[in-house]
Design an enzyme around this catalytic site. Structure first.
Site, PDB file in Angstrom:
ATOM      1  CG  ASP A 192      -1.476   1.275   1.698  1.00 36.52           C
ATOM      2  OD1 ASP A 192      -2.747   1.405   0.009  1.00 36.52           O
ATOM      3  OD2 ASP A 192      -1.088   3.090   2.277  1.00 36.52           O
ATOM      4  CE1 TYR A 238       0.597   7.719   2.812  1.00 38.30           C
ATOM      5  CE2 TYR A 238       0.877   5.609   2.059  1.00 38.30           C
ATOM      6  CZ  TYR A 238      -0.155   6.602   3.294  1.00 38.30           C
ATOM      7  OH  TYR A 238      -1.322   6.129   3.268  1.00 38.30           O
ATOM      8  CE  LYS A 243      -3.869   5.042   0.912  1.00 40.04           C
ATOM      9  NZ  LYS A 243      -2.494   4.124   1.236  1.00 40.04           N
TER      10      LYS A 243
END
Length: 353
Positions: free
Chosen positions: A66, A71, A110
């Protein structure tokens, strides 16, 4: 046991320990790898260390990753993609291709934030050596498609398996009108396998579950050994609608890994006194039953039938190895019984067999 034998044993456990995402047919390892630490969450990580983390995780026969553009301002995606590409080559490489063998891993990223130049960016919880770019919210239809394209470029891949709408806490309507429509189209066209939402709250996830056609949710920190917020509404609703839950932050930002020590973090900040005291009480029960706190933290959420996987992060091979060990620890039934008797977990919370 030699390391090779340990990895073979772990691989056998991994093959048995899989769960389907919703009704998609897509199966994931129940022990995944969260990608935030690969980009320097709380402390810096080198490219080499990030590659070693991925290599060690794959070496255990595991393959559920993930990540997200947020990030480390794209660094997590870049490092993860580079590490995967250098270790798993396409079976058709003899025809001149040199892409990761996609059947060997499942990848989630995402949408909802685009990265733009920002030299003055406050790194917040990220290390200071990251690129001078920052995220801007964008849940529009076109922005969502652009986000996926940019993620694939950073990853060096031609597809991902799961796409989550990321942190739409103040953007519900925009996310449903823009990102959700785009992801449903991508799923219908076979570009992605599963549509999800990733958030640090349970209430809005329950609203998404009630009003949309989702395959999975990444629920970070809201169903853990010390925070049971998702148990009352979200998890039963997802079980009813066959929406798989992926548990992010199973250590609640660190306190369930380090214990009730000075400066321990909970929910990305210094742990409040009532959480520290609760963890201290859990640690006492861990001691009486010779059960590692980290093992209890990893295994507790997996007992709920709506939960498909947990995705702890790691910034070193040793942390990966420890996560695998903690996942495999046999925890006595009496441990869970005492937690329940002491009011530390709810009466209706399922516990591991």
């Amino acid at each position: 046991m030699r390391k090779d034998d340990q990895h073979r044993a772990s691989a056998e456990i991994a093959r048995r320990a899989e769960a389907e995402i919703g009704r998609t047919g897509l199966k994931v390892n129940r022990l995944g790898l969260g990608g935030a630490p690969l980009a320097g969450l709380y402390q810096g990580v080198t490219d080499e260390a990030a590659a070693q983390v991925v290599d060690t995780y794959l070496g255990h026969g595991l393959g559920f990753f993930d990540t997200a553009p947020l990030y480390g301002s794209g660094v997590s995606e870049t490092r993860l993609g580079t590490a995967l590409s250098s270790r798993a080559h396409d079976r058709n490489r003899d025809r001149g291709r040199n892409a990761p063998a996609r059947e060997t891993f499942v990848l989630a990223t995402k949408v909802g934030r685009l990265l733009v130049p920002d030299p003055a960016r406050d790194q917040d919880v990220w290390s200071d050596d990251l690129p001078p770019v920052g995220p801007v919210f964008d849940y529009t239809y076109d922005g969502t498609l652009r986000s996926l394209e940019e993620s694939l470029t950073r990853l060096g891949l031609d597809r991902v398996d799961i796409l989550h709408i990321h942190d739409p806490d103040n953007h519900y309507e925009e996310a449903m009108e823009g990102s959700y429509r785009a992801l449903v189209r991508l799923r219908e066209e076979g570009v992605i396998r599963a549509v999800g939402v990733g958030m640090n709250q349970a209430k809005m996830l329950a609203r998404f579950a009630a009003e949309g056609d989702f395959d999975c949710f990444l629920c970070a920190g809201r169903y853990t050994l010390v925070d049971h917020t998702a148990l009352k509404r979200l998890l039963p609703l997802c079980e009813e609608r066959i929406i798989s839950i992926i548990i992010g932050g199973p250590y609640n930002s660190g306190i369930l890994a380090l214990g009730a020590v000075d400066g321990a973090k909970f929910d990305y900040r210094k742990a409040p006194p009532h959480i520290v005291e609760k963890v201290r009480r859990i640690e006492a029960i861990c001691g009486r039953h010779e059960t590692p706190l980290k093992a209890a933290a990893l295994q507790f959420p997996l007992a709920h039938p709506a939960v498909a996987a947990v995705i702890p992060g790691a910034r070193s091979p040793e942390e990966v190895d420890e996560n695998v060990r903690m996942y495999e620890v046999e925890i006595p039934e009496d441990f869970w019984s005492e937690l329940r008797e002491e009011g530390l977990i709810p009466e209706d919370a399922p516990t591991p067999d």
